[in-house]
Design an enzyme around this catalytic site. Structure first.
Site, short mmCIF file in Angstrom:
data_model
loop_
_atom_site.label_atom_id
_atom_site.label_comp_id
_atom_site.label_asym_id
_atom_site.label_seq_id
_atom_site.Cartn_x
_atom_site.Cartn_y
_atom_site.Cartn_z
N GLU A 1 -1.15 -5.21 3.11
CA GLU A 1 -1.46 -4.24 4.17
C GLU A 1 -1.18 -4.83 5.55
OE1 GLU A 1 -4.78 -1.42 2.00
OE2 GLU A 1 -5.43 -2.68 3.67
N GLY B 1 -2.35 -3.29 -2.42
CA GLY B 1 -1.08 -3.86 -2.02
C GLY B 1 -1.20 -4.56 -0.68
N SER C 1 -5.42 6.14 -2.01
CA SER C 1 -5.32 4.68 -1.98
C SER C 1 -6.56 4.05 -2.59
CB SER C 1 -5.15 4.20 -0.54
OG SER C 1 -5.13 2.79 -0.48
N SER C 2 -6.37 3.14 -3.53
CA SER C 2 -7.49 2.38 -4.09
C SER C 2 -8.02 1.43 -3.04
CB SER C 2 -7.05 1.59 -5.32
OG SER C 2 -6.66 2.43 -6.37
N THR D 1 -1.63 2.83 -8.31
CA THR D 1 -2.70 3.53 -9.01
C THR D 1 -2.16 4.46 -10.08
OG1 THR D 1 -4.18 3.41 -7.10
CG2 THR D 1 -4.64 5.12 -8.73
N SER E 1 0.84 -1.20 0.00
CA SER E 1 0.00 0.00 0.00
C SER E 1 0.87 1.25 0.00
CB SER E 1 -0.90 -0.01 1.24
OG SER E 1 -1.73 1.13 1.27
N GLY E 2 0.58 2.17 -0.92
CA GLY E 2 1.34 3.41 -1.01
C GLY E 2 2.52 3.35 -1.95
N ASN F 1 -1.15 6.78 2.20
CA ASN F 1 -1.34 7.24 0.83
C ASN F 1 -2.57 8.14 0.77
OD1 ASN F 1 -1.60 7.46 -1.93
ND2 ASN F 1 -1.84 5.27 -2.31
#
Length: 645
Positions: free
Chosen positions: A469, A467, A236-237, A184, A179-180, A233
């Site tokens: 987490e 991603g 974040s999606s 995206t 994540s981050g 982020n």
């Protein structure tokens, strides 16, 4: 390259280093740092290694014995920051990480390892990276020079485009990372290049131009409805997306389709401190005019519980008002007329108002205590009923009373805590259904009438999914996200090492024994039937008197001997720990069963199916019936019926 990496790992502890040689030494902060060997004495476990700065004068230091086995020779190319790490004669973790850091420090965020593109999120706009010149350079490169271009997401996209067009093979671009990491933005860059590449192939007919525009303009809508600020982020999606683009024989885009996975609906009603709910909820509050806010019955956003309880209303780098204008503009591309846009706004406003409905206990003479809406929050019930065009009294009753049995039906009052659960379930169901409806509208316009001319062999697919987490508090959402990432890691391992073996055979050389981080144990823990964690969760949902405590007890009983599972220490709460390929993650068991059910009480579902608002009725009618009704005759796109859960 990965065979090299594993081989050098295995030999590192046996190495002896020459005085003056440059080596990578483990470092607690930087992972590895380059150092020059000052002295190396002894053999094996008796080795004593002293290192100093690579250049200039500086203090020497003895490498601790527990880190000696991790010291490796520094490949000269890694010290320079090479484009392609497959060219290293010594590909080690130290060389890989130092090479990435060296390139990152000079704003070269892309690096290659053979066929794999590695990107490092700069967390800032970079000039000169995504330019028309960079696109043109990739488009004009011949088959020999394309792989020699500097690593770039455009090179990857061009390779996929040529494979689709010339070899007539389906192409898939997998974007993975924690994540981050910037997935995206990388996905958007890929899609923009592919659309531009299609446009440059020939003079596009108007229909192709429209579909290309739709593909690009879907991003602001899906980001508004599916992305949020997290601790890692700002964008974040919170859902996974598979985008499939179909082409004709000339390379023109004919149709496209997006499929979503695992929308994090719980974020609508709760989120961690410092995070936010979905962008579009803040955009509406910031971008709506005073007249619109009055019509939508929207109070000041700081007083809305779903937005203001634990999140930041305003975030540096996010302009919610400007983003709402961008989202509204994209609505027009997908031909949402004023009645439909109004309907979307009303559903969003209803979701926000629902969060402010509160309950108080009511003592019942012959039954357990029930509840009623707090008088101070009745204006929010009135607002929700008005916005959704349902009866106010019926809404209050559906939130506070549950119908049990069939013959006869018994009306069971619900205590405040269960009424609050029903309230949040309503908000999640409305938002999730609206998200699905919006995605269906996007797909309808990107694939008009199932347009012909596309060939399934000429397809490029792109997967942009969460991603890995690991937060301070992890729940069912993180377990599902990390399960998806374990599956991707498993596929990645198989694909990459098979590719290595094929490359060795093509070159007529013996393939070395390839070793890699195998995640088969944790995959067995998660997915083996009937004892895997996923099976146990699904089983618990359907048994009578299901509870989080019962589920945790079953997990511990079945998997106490598993090396990938262990109880969560009591000091950290009730839950369990899973050893994932990326490390240990603590999971709190609280809420697992309710989130797995993800069920809207029948009373609320039936009430919403009677709405005089066509859009809302289409969400909850068993057959997706739109009947007559208000909201200007809003039509429901094909394929939209009852919501999932």
């Amino acid at each position: 390259p990965w065979a090299k990496l594993q081989g050098h790992r295995a030999m590192a502890h046996q190495a002896q280093f020459s005085v003056g040689a440059v080596v990578f030494v483990p470092d607690n902060e930087a992972a590895y740092l380059p150092k020059r060997v000052v002295e190396c004495k002894g053999l094996g476990a008796a080795t004593q290694l002293t290192v100093g700065p690579v250049s200039g004068n500086g203090q020497s230091e003895r490498v601790p014995k527990d880190k000696l086995s991790q010291v490796v020779d520094a490949d000269p190319l890694s010290l320079e920051g090479a484009d392609d790490m497959v060219k290293f004669t010594s590909l080690t973790e130290g060389a890989l990480l130092h090479n990435l850091r060296t390139r990152y420090n000079r704003n070269s965020i892309y690096s290659a390892a053979g066929a794999i593109l590695i990107s490092v999120n700069p967390f800032k706009p970079l000039q000169g990276v995504y330019t028309a010149e960079a696109q043109e350079r990739c488009r004009r490169a011949d088959a020999k020079s394309l792989p020699e271009l500097p690593p770039h997401v455009y090179v990857l996209s061009e390779t996929a485009f040529r494979g689709m067009l010339h070899e007539q093979k389906q192409q898939a671009i997998l974007i993975s990372g924690e994540s981050g990491a910037g997935k995206t933005e990388a996905a958007k860059a890929c899609i923009k290049y592919i659309v531009a590449r299609s446009s440059s192939a020939h003079s596009a007919p108007s229909n192709a131009q429209f579909i290309e525009t739709c593909i690009l303009e879907a991003n602001p809508i899906l980001e508004a409805f599916g992305n949020a600020k997290t601790l890692r982020n700002n964008n974040s999606s919170r859902f996974g997306k598979w985008t499939e683009i179909h082409f004709d024989a000339t390379g023109q885009i004919r149709t496209a389709k997006s499929t979503s996975y695992l929308l994090e609906k719980s974020r609508v009603v709760e989120h961690a401190k410092g995070e936010r709910s979905y962008h579009v909820l803040y955009q509406l509050c910031a971008g709506a005019t005073s007249k619109d806010k009055q019509a939508l019955k929207l109070p000041d956003s700081s007083s809305l519980r779903y937005l203001g309880a634990s999140s930041k209303l305003q975030v540096s780098g996010i302009d919610d008002k400007a983003d709402w204008a961008r989202t509204s503009s994209a609505f027009g591309v997908f031909q949402l007329g004023p009645p439909e846009v109004s309907a979307v706004q009303r559903v969003l406003a209803a979701v926000l108002n629902i969060g402010n409905v509160g309950f108080e206990a009511v003592q019942m003479a012959a039954q357990d205590d029930g509840s009623r809406v707090l008088s101070s929050t009745m204006p929010f019930v009135e607002a929700v009923a008005s916005l959704l065009e349902i009866e106010e009294e019926a809404l209050e009753r559906a939130l506070t009373v549950k119908s049990v049995g069939k013959f006869p039906v018994v009306q069971v009052p619900q205590p405040p805590d269960k009424a609050s659960v029903a309230r949040d379930a309503l908000a999640k169901a409305l938002y999730g259904s609206l998200f699905d409806w919006m995605l269906a509208r996007i797909n309808e316009k990107m694939n008009p009438g199932g347009a012909g001319g596309a060939d399934t062999r000429r397809t490029i697919g792109l997967l942009d999914i969460f991603g890995f987490e690991a937060f301070a508090r992890n729940s069912l959402e993180q377990l599902l996200i990390n399960f998806a990432n374990e599956k991707l890691q498993q596929y990645f391992n198989v694909y990459i090492f098979k590719m290595e073996e094929e490359e060795c055979r093509a070159e007529g050389v013996a393939c070395p024994q390839l070793e890699f981080a195998d995640n088969s144990q944790v995959m067995a823990l998660l997915e083996v039937k009937p004892t895997g964690l996923m099976s146990l969760i699904n089983e618990e949902v359907i048994v009578p008197n299901a509870s989080d405590a019962n589920l945790l007890s079953k997990m511990q009983e079945r998997h106490r001997a598993s090396p990938s599972f262990k109880p969560l220490p009591r000091a950290r709460g009730e839950g369990f720990v899973v050893t994932h390929y990326a490390g240990d993650v603590d999971y709190s068991i609280s809420g697992f069963v309710d989130k797995s059910k993800d069920a809207l009480p029948a009373e609320l579902s039936q009430l919403l199916a009677t709405s005089r608002m066509v859009l809302v009725r289409s969400f909850f009618s068993p057959d997706g019936d739109t009947g007559g009704g208000n909201t200007g005759g809003v039509e429901t796109p094909r394929g939209v019926g009852t919501p999932r859960g």
